[in-house]
Design an enzyme around this catalytic site. Structure first.
Site, mmCIF file in Angstrom:
data_model
loop_
_atom_site.group_PDB
_atom_site.id
_atom_site.type_symbol
_atom_site.label_atom_id
_atom_site.label_comp_id
_atom_site.label_asym_id
_atom_site.label_seq_id
_atom_site.Cartn_x
_atom_site.Cartn_y
_atom_site.Cartn_z
ATOM 1 N N SER A 131 -24.347 26.053 36.970
ATOM 2 C CA SER A 131 -25.048 27.194 37.560
ATOM 3 C C SER A 131 -24.594 27.412 38.997
ATOM 4 C CB SER A 131 -26.560 26.931 37.565
ATOM 5 O OG SER A 131 -26.856 25.948 38.540
ATOM 6 N N LYS A 132 -24.971 28.563 39.524
ATOM 7 C CA LYS A 132 -24.629 28.894 40.902
ATOM 8 C C LYS A 132 -25.211 27.831 41.841
ATOM 9 C CE LYS A 132 -25.013 32.479 44.378
ATOM 10 N NZ LYS A 132 -25.888 31.785 45.339
ATOM 11 N N ARG A 133 -26.405 27.359 41.488
ATOM 12 C CA ARG A 133 -27.055 26.355 42.321
ATOM 13 C C ARG A 133 -26.189 25.087 42.445
ATOM 14 N NH1 ARG A 133 -32.446 25.023 41.018
ATOM 15 N NH2 ARG A 133 -32.624 27.059 40.042
ATOM 16 N N ASP A 161 -23.535 25.866 44.940
ATOM 17 C CA ASP A 161 -24.048 25.868 46.314
ATOM 18 C C ASP A 161 -24.274 24.447 46.808
ATOM 19 O OD1 ASP A 161 -23.988 28.581 46.290
ATOM 20 O OD2 ASP A 161 -26.130 28.838 45.842
#
Ligand code: GLU
Length: 513
Positions: free
Chosen positions: A267-269, A272
Site C-alpha cells: 500500500s501507499k502507506r 511512505d
C-alpha cells in the site's frame, strides 16, 4: 495453450486515483502477452462508478503507460474499431443488455430504498449475521420476483428508482478454469445477487459493463489482479446468461504484490513508511492536494522499473535478471506466473536501476542529466554533461543521485566538509598545497595521465605522503572527502579552475595550527 482466436487483451483501469504499481504490472503482463502472440492490446477506461471518479486519473494512467513504454493498439487516446473505449461514453448501450437478462429470468428489478436495506443490515448485525442480498432473502424484498408485472411497470413509469440485480442460481457448482490458478469450483449459494444496473445514474456497474464490453470488444484473454477472482463465478454465469459461452475469454488472475515485510497487499502507506514510491509518476490529488511520490520523479529509468515489475510474479526459469522489453516479450508466458503473492523489495528496485545506470553510454547519460544541470543553472556541452555522469555512474543508483555525485565538476566549493577540513587543513598541508599549486601551474598538458605522472613524480621526489597531499588537494577542488580519482577532477575542470579553487581554499578557510 490453445490459440484458436486472435489474441486481444485489455487493460481496464478505473480512474479512481493514481495507478498503483500493481496496476502497471497488470498492464505490462497484458502487453507482453499481446506482443508475444501477435495480438492487440486494448485500453478501456472503466469509469461507470461516478462516486469514485477522480479528475486527472485517466490522464495519469495514459501518461504512466507511455512512460513505461506500454503501447496501446486500440483504446482511449488511440481509437479503434470498437470505439468509444471509455465506458461513460458507451452508457446508452448497457441497459439493453440488463433488460435482456431480466427478460430471460437471469436478473430482476429491485426497488428497495437505501433506508430499508440499511435497516436490514442493522437487523442482521444485531443478530450477529452479515446481511447478504441473496437467494435467501430476495423473495421477501421489493423486487420484480414478488411484484406483479403491472406493479413493476407502474413503479418504473412513475419514476421510482430501481436497480437490476443478477439472480444467482441456487446450489449450483460453477466450474471455472484459470490459466494461473487452475481449476476452481464455487457453489452459487455462497454468492449474493450483485447489482448490474442502477436507474439513479442510468449506469451499469462494473460487472455488467465489463462483461458486455469484453464480449463486444472480442477480448480473448482477461489478465487481471487476483482481487477480481471472487467475481469470476458471476462473470462465468453472465457469459452463460447472455449465451456467449463459446466466445468467453480465458482468464488469468495475477498474484498480489505484497508488502516488503510479507503479509498483506503493498500500500501507499508502506511506501511512505519505508521511503519508496508505489506509483509510477508523481501524483497530486485534485481534491485534497495530497501528493504521492513516483518512480519517474524519484530518478528511476522506465526500462529498469518495467524490468523490476516484470519479475514480481513472473520468473523466466533461468538466472537472468536483466531483460529489455523485447526480451520480456520473447520470454513471457502465463505458465511462469506464480500463484503466490510477490513480495516487493525496494532495495531490489534500486539495484535494477543501478544496473541500467552502469550500462548507459555518456551520450545517454548526457540526455538524462542535461535537464537536471539546467535546473541548477548549469549550461554545459552534452559532452561534458555525459562525461561527468559517466565518471561517477558506477556510484549512482538513481538519476537523482547524479547531481550530488558530480556537482563539484561544475561548481567550485565555497564551503568545506568539516570532517575533511579538520583532518587535512592544518600543519604543513597548507604549505604543501601551495607547492602543489606551483607544480600544477607549471604543467601545460593538463591531461589526466600527464598531470598524474608529473604530480606523482614530484611527491615522490619530495618524500611527501601521497594521501596527505591528495586529500588536501581534494579538499580544495571538491570541498569534501568524496569524488572520483583526483586526476579525473583536475582534467575535467582544467588548469585555471584548479588554481582558482586552491586559492579559494586559502581565502575561505583559515588552517588550524
Ligand atoms: N475496472 C477494473 C479495475 O479497475 C477492471 C478489472 C478487470 O480487469 O476486469 O481493476
Amino acid at each position: 495453450m490453445m490459440m484458436n482466436r486472435p489474441v486481444r487483451v485489455r487493460f481496464a483501469p478505473s480512474p479512481t486515483g493514481p495507478l498503483h504499481i500493481g496496476g502497471v504490472r497488470t498492464a505490462l503482463y497484458n502487453y507482453l502477452f499481446a506482443r508475444k502472440h501477435g495480438g492487440k492490446m486494448i485500453l478501456r477506461i472503466e469509469d461507470t462508478d461516478s462516486q469514485r471518479f477522480v479528475p486527472g486519473a485517466e490522464e495519469y494512467i495514459l501518461e504512466s503507460l507511455k512512460w513505461c513504454g506500454i503501447e496501446i493498439d486500440e483504446g482511449v487516446g488511440v481509437g479503434g474499431p470498437h470505439a468509444p473505449y471509455r465506458q461513460s461514453e458507451r452508457r446508452d448501450l448497457y441497459l439493453k443488455y440488463a433488460l435482456q437478462l431480466v427478460e430471460a429470468g437471469w436478473a430482476y428489478y429491485a426497488f428497495d430504498s437505501a433506508e430499508s436495506l440499511d435497516a436490514r443490515r442493522k437487523e442482521a448485525e444485531e443478530a450477529g449475521r452479515a446481511f447478504a442480498y441473496n437467494h435467501e432473502v430476495r423473495e421477501e424484498l421489493e423486487t420484480s420476483l414478488r411484484l406483479s408485472k403491472e406493479e413493476v411497470e407502474e413503479r418504473i413509469a412513475r419514476g421510482d428508482q430501481y436497480v437490476i440485480r443478477f439472480k444467482m442460481p441456487v446450489d449450483e457448482i460453477v466450474k471455472m478454469d484459470d490459466l494461473i490458478r487452475g481449476h476452481v469450483e464455487v457453489n452459487t449459494s455462497t454468492l449474493d445477487d450483485k447489482v448490474l444496473y442502477k436507474s439513479a445514474d442510468q449506469l451499469p456497474t462494473y460487472h455488467l459493463a465489463n462483461i458486455v464490453d469484453d464480449h463486444l470488444m472480442e477480448i480473448s484473454h482477461v489478465i487481471r489482479g487476483e482481487e477480481w477472482l471472487p467475481s469470476l463465478p458471476l462473470h462465468y454465469l453472465l457469459y452463460r446468461a447472455f449465451g456467449w459461452q463459446d466466445l468467453q475469454p480465458e482468464f488469468a488472475h495475477l498474484p498480489l504484490l505484497l508488502k516488503p515485510t510479507g503479509g498483506g497487499k503493498l500500500s501507499k502507506r508502506d511506501g511512505d513508511k519505508m521511503g519508496f514510491p508505489v506509483f509510477p509518476l508523481f501524483w497530486t490529488s485534485p481534491t485534497t492536494g495530497e501528493t504521492a511520490r513516483g518512480y519517474r520523479e524519484d530518478g528511476y529509468f522506465p526500462e529498469a522499473f518495467i524490468n523490476m515489475l516484470a519479475l514480481l510474479g513472473w520468473n523466466p526459469g533461468t538466472e537472468q535478471e536483466i531483460f529489455s522489453m523485447q526480451e520480456l516479450v520473447e520470454g513471457f508466458s502465463l505458465d511462469r506466473v506464480s500463484k503466490s503473492g510477490a513480495r516487493f523489495q525496494p532495495d531490489k528496485a534500486k539495484w535494477f536501476n543501478a544496473q541500467y545506470m552502469h550500462h548507459k553510454s555518456n551520450e545517454e547519460l548526457a540526455a538524462i542529466y542535461q535537464p537536471i544541470l539546467r535546473e541548477h543553472g548549469i549550461e554545459v556541452s552534452d559532452e561534458l554533461a555525459g562525461k561527468a555522469a559517466g565518471i561517477m555512474k558506477e556510484r549512482a543508483q538513481l538519476v537523482t543521485d547524479l547531481w550530488d555525485l558530480t556537482s563539484f565538476f561544475f561548481v567550485a566549493p565555497t564551503t568545506y566538509e568539516e570532517k575533511q577540513a579538520k583532518k587535512y587543513w592544518k600543519g604543513e598541508n597548507p604549505r604543501i598545497l601551495k607547492e602543489v599549486r606551483d607544480v600544477l601551474a607549471s604543467i601545460d598538458d593538463f591531461s589526466l595521465e600527464h598531470t598524474e605522472e608529473v604530480v606523482h613524480a614530484w611527491i615522490q621526489e619530495k618524500g611527501y605522503g601521497m594521501g596527505q597531499v591528495m586529500n588536501t588537494l581534494r579538499l580544495a577542488l571538491v570541498g569534501a572527502g568524496k569524488g572520483p580519482g583526483m586526476y579525473d577532477v583536475t582534467a575535467f575542470i582544467g588548469k585555471e579552475e584548479c588554481l582558482k579553487r586552491i586559492d579559494n581554499l586559502f581565502e575561505n578557510l583559515t588552517p588550524a595550527e
